[in-house]
Design an enzyme around this catalytic site. Structure first.
Site, PDB file in Angstrom:
ATOM      1  N   SER A  53       0.830  -1.209   0.000  1.00 49.83           N
ATOM      2  CA  SER A  53       0.000   0.000   0.000  1.00 49.83           C
ATOM      3  C   SER A  53       0.858   1.250   0.000  1.00 49.83           C
ATOM      4  N   LEU A  95      -8.697  11.477  -1.613  1.00 51.17           N
ATOM      5  CA  LEU A  95      -9.912  11.487  -2.431  1.00 51.17           C
ATOM      6  C   LEU A  95     -11.127  11.235  -1.528  1.00 51.17           C
ATOM      7  N   CYS A 110      -5.936   7.844 -11.765  1.00 46.35           N
ATOM      8  CA  CYS A 110      -4.918   7.415 -10.784  1.00 46.35           C
ATOM      9  C   CYS A 110      -5.298   6.055 -10.214  1.00 46.35           C
ATOM     10  N   LEU A 111      -6.584   5.884  -9.937  1.00 48.46           N
ATOM     11  CA  LEU A 111      -7.038   4.618  -9.349  1.00 48.46           C
ATOM     12  C   LEU A 111      -6.766   3.449 -10.293  1.00 48.46           C
ATOM     13  N   GLY A 137      -5.530 -24.609  14.977  1.00 47.08           N
ATOM     14  CA  GLY A 137      -5.408 -23.624  16.061  1.00 47.08           C
ATOM     15  C   GLY A 137      -4.197 -22.723  15.877  1.00 47.08           C
ATOM     16  N   GLU A 173      -9.729   1.199  -2.757  1.00 47.50           N
ATOM     17  CA  GLU A 173      -9.516   1.278  -4.211  1.00 47.50           C
ATOM     18  C   GLU A 173     -10.730   0.786  -4.983  1.00 47.50           C
TER      19      GLU A 173
HETATM   20  P1  TGC Z   1     -18.766   8.390 -13.871  1.00 49.73           P
HETATM   21  O1  TGC Z   1     -19.809   9.369 -14.334  1.00 49.73           O
HETATM   22  O2  TGC Z   1     -18.902   6.972 -14.225  1.00 49.73           O
HETATM   23  O3  TGC Z   1     -17.327   8.882 -14.355  1.00 49.73           O
HETATM   24  C1  TGC Z   1     -16.910  10.221 -14.253  1.00 49.73           C
HETATM   25  C2  TGC Z   1     -15.901  10.430 -15.362  1.00 49.73           C
HETATM   26  O4  TGC Z   1     -14.761   9.587 -15.151  1.00 49.73           O
HETATM   27  C3  TGC Z   1     -14.629   8.664 -16.247  1.00 49.73           C
HETATM   28  N1  TGC Z   1     -14.218   7.401 -15.638  1.00 49.73           N
HETATM   29  C4  TGC Z   1     -12.955   6.976 -15.657  1.00 49.73           C
HETATM   30  N2  TGC Z   1     -11.872   7.488 -16.239  1.00 49.73           N
HETATM   31  C5  TGC Z   1     -10.704   6.820 -16.077  1.00 49.73           C
HETATM   32  N3  TGC Z   1     -10.619   5.683 -15.352  1.00 49.73           N
HETATM   33  C6  TGC Z   1     -11.698   5.149 -14.746  1.00 49.73           C
HETATM   34  N4  TGC Z   1     -11.577   4.036 -14.017  1.00 49.73           N
HETATM   35  C7  TGC Z   1     -12.939   5.805 -14.885  1.00 49.73           C
HETATM   36  N5  TGC Z   1     -14.196   5.561 -14.415  1.00 49.73           N
HETATM   37  C8  TGC Z   1     -14.981   6.561 -14.899  1.00 49.73           C
HETATM   38  C9  TGC Z   1     -15.978   8.625 -16.918  1.00 49.73           C
HETATM   39  O5  TGC Z   1     -15.847   8.261 -18.265  1.00 49.73           O
HETATM   40  C10 TGC Z   1     -16.416  10.067 -16.748  1.00 49.73           C
HETATM   41  O6  TGC Z   1     -15.687  10.835 -17.676  1.00 49.73           O
HETATM   42  P2  TGC Z   1     -16.318  12.165 -18.320  1.00 49.73           P
HETATM   43  O7  TGC Z   1     -15.225  12.699 -19.187  1.00 49.73           O
HETATM   44  O8  TGC Z   1     -17.530  11.711 -19.068  1.00 49.73           O
HETATM   45  O9  TGC Z   1     -16.651  13.079 -17.187  1.00 49.73           O
HETATM   46  O10 TGC Z   1     -18.615   8.580 -12.288  1.00 49.73           O
HETATM   47  P3  TGC Z   1     -19.578   8.151 -11.120  1.00 49.73           P
HETATM   48  O11 TGC Z   1     -19.692   9.342 -10.213  1.00 49.73           O
HETATM   49  O12 TGC Z   1     -20.838   7.522 -11.644  1.00 49.73           O
HETATM   50  O13 TGC Z   1     -18.701   7.050 -10.326  1.00 49.73           O
HETATM   51  C11 TGC Z   1     -18.317   5.883 -10.939  1.00 49.73           C
HETATM   52  C12 TGC Z   1     -17.584   4.934  -9.964  1.00 49.73           C
HETATM   53  C13 TGC Z   1     -18.516   4.414  -8.912  1.00 49.73           C
HETATM   54  C14 TGC Z   1     -17.129   3.769 -10.813  1.00 49.73           C
HETATM   55  C15 TGC Z   1     -16.355   5.570  -9.340  1.00 49.73           C
HETATM   56  O14 TGC Z   1     -16.661   6.724  -8.714  1.00 49.73           O
HETATM   57  C16 TGC Z   1     -15.553   4.650  -8.444  1.00 49.73           C
HETATM   58  O15 TGC Z   1     -14.653   3.985  -8.935  1.00 49.73           O
HETATM   59  N6  TGC Z   1     -15.783   4.597  -7.075  1.00 49.73           N
HETATM   60  C17 TGC Z   1     -14.896   3.934  -6.147  1.00 49.73           C
HETATM   61  C18 TGC Z   1     -14.019   4.957  -5.430  1.00 49.73           C
HETATM   62  C19 TGC Z   1     -12.661   4.447  -5.119  1.00 49.73           C
HETATM   63  O16 TGC Z   1     -12.155   3.494  -5.683  1.00 49.73           O
HETATM   64  N7  TGC Z   1     -11.956   5.134  -4.243  1.00 49.73           N
HETATM   65  C20 TGC Z   1     -10.603   4.803  -3.917  1.00 49.73           C
HETATM   66  C21 TGC Z   1      -9.954   5.884  -3.071  1.00 49.73           C
HETATM   67  S1  TGC Z   1      -8.172   5.771  -3.023  1.00 49.73           S
HETATM   68  C22 TGC Z   1      -7.852   4.402  -2.107  1.00 49.73           C
HETATM   69  O17 TGC Z   1      -8.696   3.671  -1.713  1.00 49.73           O
HETATM   70  C23 TGC Z   1      -6.418   4.158  -1.818  1.00 49.73           C
HETATM   71  S2  TGC Z   1      -6.164   2.759  -0.848  1.00 49.73           S
HETATM   72  C24 TGC Z   1      -4.496   2.703  -0.585  1.00 49.73           C
HETATM   73  C25 TGC Z   1      -3.789   1.830  -1.591  1.00 49.73           C
HETATM   74  O18 TGC Z   1      -4.003   1.927  -2.794  1.00 49.73           O
HETATM   75  O19 TGC Z   1      -2.979   0.980  -1.191  1.00 49.73           O
HETATM   76  P1  FAD Z   2     -19.187   3.175   1.431  1.00 50.12           P
HETATM   77  O1  FAD Z   2     -19.020   3.843   0.109  1.00 50.12           O
HETATM   78  O2  FAD Z   2     -19.970   3.872   2.477  1.00 50.12           O
HETATM   79  O3  FAD Z   2     -19.771   1.729   1.200  1.00 50.12           O
HETATM   80  C1  FAD Z   2     -20.319   0.936   2.270  1.00 50.12           C
HETATM   81  C2  FAD Z   2     -20.796  -0.389   1.694  1.00 50.12           C
HETATM   82  O4  FAD Z   2     -21.824  -0.164   0.734  1.00 50.12           O
HETATM   83  C3  FAD Z   2     -19.694  -1.155   0.944  1.00 50.12           C
HETATM   84  O5  FAD Z   2     -19.830  -2.530   1.138  1.00 50.12           O
HETATM   85  C4  FAD Z   2     -19.974  -0.819  -0.512  1.00 50.12           C
HETATM   86  O6  FAD Z   2     -19.490  -1.809  -1.418  1.00 50.12           O
HETATM   87  C5  FAD Z   2     -21.484  -0.744  -0.511  1.00 50.12           C
HETATM   88  N1  FAD Z   2     -21.987   0.112  -1.578  1.00 50.12           N
HETATM   89  C6  FAD Z   2     -21.814   1.448  -1.729  1.00 50.12           C
HETATM   90  N2  FAD Z   2     -22.439   1.883  -2.826  1.00 50.12           N
HETATM   91  C7  FAD Z   2     -23.026   0.809  -3.386  1.00 50.12           C
HETATM   92  C8  FAD Z   2     -23.818   0.595  -4.542  1.00 50.12           C
HETATM   93  N3  FAD Z   2     -24.140   1.597  -5.363  1.00 50.12           N
HETATM   94  N4  FAD Z   2     -24.257  -0.655  -4.803  1.00 50.12           N
HETATM   95  C9  FAD Z   2     -23.901  -1.699  -4.003  1.00 50.12           C
HETATM   96  N5  FAD Z   2     -23.173  -1.563  -2.893  1.00 50.12           N
HETATM   97  C10 FAD Z   2     -22.733  -0.334  -2.602  1.00 50.12           C
HETATM   98  N6  FAD Z   2      -9.087   6.606   0.250  1.00 50.12           N
HETATM   99  C11 FAD Z   2      -8.278   7.591  -0.252  1.00 50.12           C
HETATM  100  O7  FAD Z   2      -8.754   8.530  -0.873  1.00 50.12           O
HETATM  101  N7  FAD Z   2      -6.943   7.546  -0.077  1.00 50.12           N
HETATM  102  C12 FAD Z   2      -6.320   6.539   0.595  1.00 50.12           C
HETATM  103  O8  FAD Z   2      -5.097   6.527   0.722  1.00 50.12           O
HETATM  104  C13 FAD Z   2      -7.132   5.511   1.163  1.00 50.12           C
HETATM  105  N8  FAD Z   2      -6.579   4.525   1.915  1.00 50.12           N
HETATM  106  C14 FAD Z   2      -7.393   3.649   2.596  1.00 50.12           C
HETATM  107  C15 FAD Z   2      -6.829   2.756   3.504  1.00 50.12           C
HETATM  108  C16 FAD Z   2      -7.659   1.914   4.253  1.00 50.12           C
HETATM  109  C17 FAD Z   2      -7.047   1.002   5.276  1.00 50.12           C
HETATM  110  C18 FAD Z   2      -9.051   1.905   4.025  1.00 50.12           C
HETATM  111  C19 FAD Z   2      -9.953   0.972   4.795  1.00 50.12           C
HETATM  112  C20 FAD Z   2      -9.600   2.769   3.116  1.00 50.12           C
HETATM  113  C21 FAD Z   2      -8.784   3.667   2.397  1.00 50.12           C
HETATM  114  N9  FAD Z   2      -9.341   4.614   1.521  1.00 50.12           N
HETATM  115  C22 FAD Z   2      -8.542   5.593   0.967  1.00 50.12           C
HETATM  116  C23 FAD Z   2     -10.787   4.731   1.395  1.00 50.12           C
HETATM  117  C24 FAD Z   2     -11.429   3.644   0.536  1.00 50.12           C
HETATM  118  O9  FAD Z   2     -11.194   3.868  -0.806  1.00 50.12           O
HETATM  119  C25 FAD Z   2     -12.927   3.655   0.859  1.00 50.12           C
HETATM  120  O10 FAD Z   2     -13.062   3.092   2.154  1.00 50.12           O
HETATM  121  C26 FAD Z   2     -13.747   2.858  -0.151  1.00 50.12           C
HETATM  122  O11 FAD Z   2     -13.733   3.500  -1.409  1.00 50.12           O
HETATM  123  C27 FAD Z   2     -15.192   2.637   0.319  1.00 50.12           C
HETATM  124  O12 FAD Z   2     -15.759   3.799   0.772  1.00 50.12           O
HETATM  125  P2  FAD Z   2     -16.542   3.836   2.201  1.00 50.12           P
HETATM  126  O13 FAD Z   2     -15.599   3.247   3.211  1.00 50.12           O
HETATM  127  O14 FAD Z   2     -17.009   5.213   2.405  1.00 50.12           O
HETATM  128  O15 FAD Z   2     -17.722   2.826   2.029  1.00 50.12           O
END
Ligand code: TGC
Ligand code: FAD
Length: 389
Positions: free
Chosen positions: A96, A136, A243-244, A345, A368
């Site tokens: 990570s 984010l 980035c994701l 165990g 992610e």
């Molecule tokens: P949506 O309307 O579908 O998309 C908005 C715009 O983005 C484009 N797009 C993408 N572009 C590049 N790569 C992708 N994967 C893309 N997905 C969508 C899309 O074409 C659109 O472009 P434009 O030009 O038409 O504006 O957006 P939405 O609001 O409906 O959301 C879609 C959804 C649910 C798939 C997205 O928001 C999502 O992936 N949600 C999950 C959030 C997430 O993954 N968060 C992670 C936070 S960082 C983290 O967790 C770090 S952990 C630490 C570690 O990595 O070790």
């Molecule tokens: P929620 O979005 O509240 O979701 C709760 C539950 O509902 C989940 O089971 C989900 O799958 C489900 N759910 C939500 N929407 C739907 C739907 N439409 N249909 C079906 N099911 C749905 N983020 C960063 O930006 N940067 C980081 O560096 C980063 N590091 C992290 C490190 C750790 C250890 C953890 C735990 C998280 C980190 N995150 C980071 C955040 C991570 O990306 C979010 O936790 C993740 O995207 C889920 O968001 P949430 O926790 O708010 O859950």
């Protein structure tokens, strides 16, 4: 315990170039010698092993797939993936750290930054001098990052940023944060030095999972950054999602490493552990478990190898990356649990790795993009019908 042996049922090793094999073996040795001896202490204490940052940087693992002119290793995608796989064999927290630094902080500076920003930050980030974090997610915007409330408002040449970011990996040790915020012009990214007035990083306490990782809440109260903190080529939610894609790709490989660690341990244990006068590995039920695990690891390996080829050809689509993240982390999560079970165990003890991987993978399953969100991304790609809302 003798040297780790990775499962290679389909002879994937033959696909590696000499350079890839060398890098794989180097990172594997680093994990065996430097990470594994200390990781349980950090897991217990809830601390990130900062001593590993220097060696990780020296081995070229930070931003490893970015160009050499910025001090990076310039590796192709599969080689980068192999690095992530080997790191996560050690611990998901270590992978990570590297993912966040490279894929979520250096990549956006490279992709959306000016040439000055690239030259200012990337070499120092590749060397580990400057650590970054990626903001984010917010308390009320995780799966739906478009709902973010953090704002950046223009004030003369400066920007004033207000908001809260949650669950931010590397958060307390970062010198810069890539902050995504709503502006008059949609969502934009900013490089925010973390020592500015109004910026606070608060450690998230009480984690059962990913304990050897630095996780923080970021609070930004009227943080004033100069105009050149804006990543000029960022624009819209598409930018952080790009980035994701990079990070999810590495995570898909990483899941194989965590699973390999658990499988190797469980297989050795099952061969050595005698019940009813014979090794538990010589029972049909344990062999069924081992066969299922080995099949799933092998499928995950082939998925990643092909995905790497597509990525290097510039043809990997986000939904293909989602399929790999979703599949491989579910596979790793199930593998860790099954391997824990084979250890009986003993599987709940910190002398063994399975339980640590098992609890870590709960975070990886959720971050992610949760497993469910990746289901919907693939579902959308298959049907053309978005089912997020
Ligand atoms: P949506 O309307 O579908 O998309 C908005 C715009 O983005 C484009 N797009 C993408 N572009 C590049 N790569 C992708 N994967 C893309 N997905 C969508 C899309 O074409 C659109 O472009 P434009 O030009 O038409 O504006 O957006 P939405 O609001 O409906 O959301 C879609 C959804 C649910 C798939 C997205 O928001 C999502 O992936 N949600 C999950 C959030 C997430 O993954 N968060 C992670 C936070 S960082 C983290 O967790 C770090 S952990 C630490 C570690 O990595 O070790
Ligand atoms: P929620 O979005 O509240 O979701 C709760 C539950 O509902 C989940 O089971 C989900 O799958 C489900 N759910 C939500 N929407 C739907 C739907 N439409 N249909 C079906 N099911 C749905 N983020 C960063 O930006 N940067 C980081 O560096 C980063 N590091 C992290 C490190 C750790 C250890 C953890 C735990 C998280 C980190 N995150 C980071 C955040 C991570 O990306 C979010 O936790 C993740 O995207 C889920 O968001 P949430 O926790 O708010 O859950």
């Amino acid at each position: 315990m003798s040297e780790f042996e990775a499962l290679d049922f389909y002879l994937m090793d033959e696909l590696l170039s000499d350079e890839q094999r060398l890098i794989r073996d180097t990172v594997r040795q680093f994990v065996t010698e430097k990470c594994l001896p200390i990781i349980e202490e950090h897991q217990a204490a809830g601390t990130f092993p900062t001593d590993l940052i220097g060696p990780v940087a020296e081995l070229g693992m930070l931003g490893a797939n970015l160009p050499e002119e910025y001090g990076c290793a310039g590796l192709e995608s599969s080689t980068y993936g192999i690095m992530m796989q080997e790191l996560e064999r050690g611990d998901s927290g270590l992978r990570s750290f590297v993912s966040v630094q490279g894929a979520l902080c250096m990549y956006p500076i490279f992709e959306f930054g000016s040439e000055e920003q690239r030259r200012e930050w990337l070499p120092r980030m590749a060397s580990g001098e400057v650590i970054g974090c990626f903001g984010l997610t917010e308390p009320d915007a995780g799966s739906d990052p478009g709902a973010m409330r953090t704002t950046a408002v223009k004030d003369g040449d400066d920007w004033i940023i207000n908001g809260v970011k949650m669950w931010i990996t590397n958060g307390t040790m970062a010198k810069i944060a890539i902050i995504w915020a709503q502006t008059d012009d949609g969502i934009r990214g900013f490089v925010v030095p973390t020592d500015l007035p109004g910026f606070q990083a608060i450690e998230v306490k009480g984690k059962y999972s990913l304990r050897a990782s630095d996780t923080a809440e970021l609070v930004l109260e009227d943080v004033c950054v100069p105009g050149d903190a804006l990543l000029p080529k960022s624009g819209g939610l598409r930018s952080p999602l790009m980035c994701l894609n990079q990070a999810r790709y590495g995570i898909a490989w990483g899941g194989i490493g965590a699973a390999q660690a658990c499988f190797d341990e469980a297989l050795r244990y099952a061969k050595a552990r005698i019940t009813f006068g014979k090794p538990v590995a010589q029972t049909q039920l344990v062999q069924e478990l081992l066969t299922e695990i080995a099949s799933e690891i092998t499928k995950a390996q082939t998925l990643c190898w092909r995905l790497g080829e597509l990525k290097d050809a510039g043809r990997a689509r986000p939904e293909q990356i989602s399929m790999a993240k979703r599949n491989n982390i579910e596979m790793a999560r199930n593998t860790a649990r099954r391997c824990r079970e084979i250890l009986g165990g003993n599987g709940i003890l910190d002398e063994y790795q399975a339980f640590r991987h098992m609890v870590n993978l709960e975070s990886v399953y959720t971050y992610e993009g949760t497993h469910q969100i990746h289901t919907l991304i693939v579902g959308n790609a298959l049907t053309g019908l978005p089912a997020f809302g």
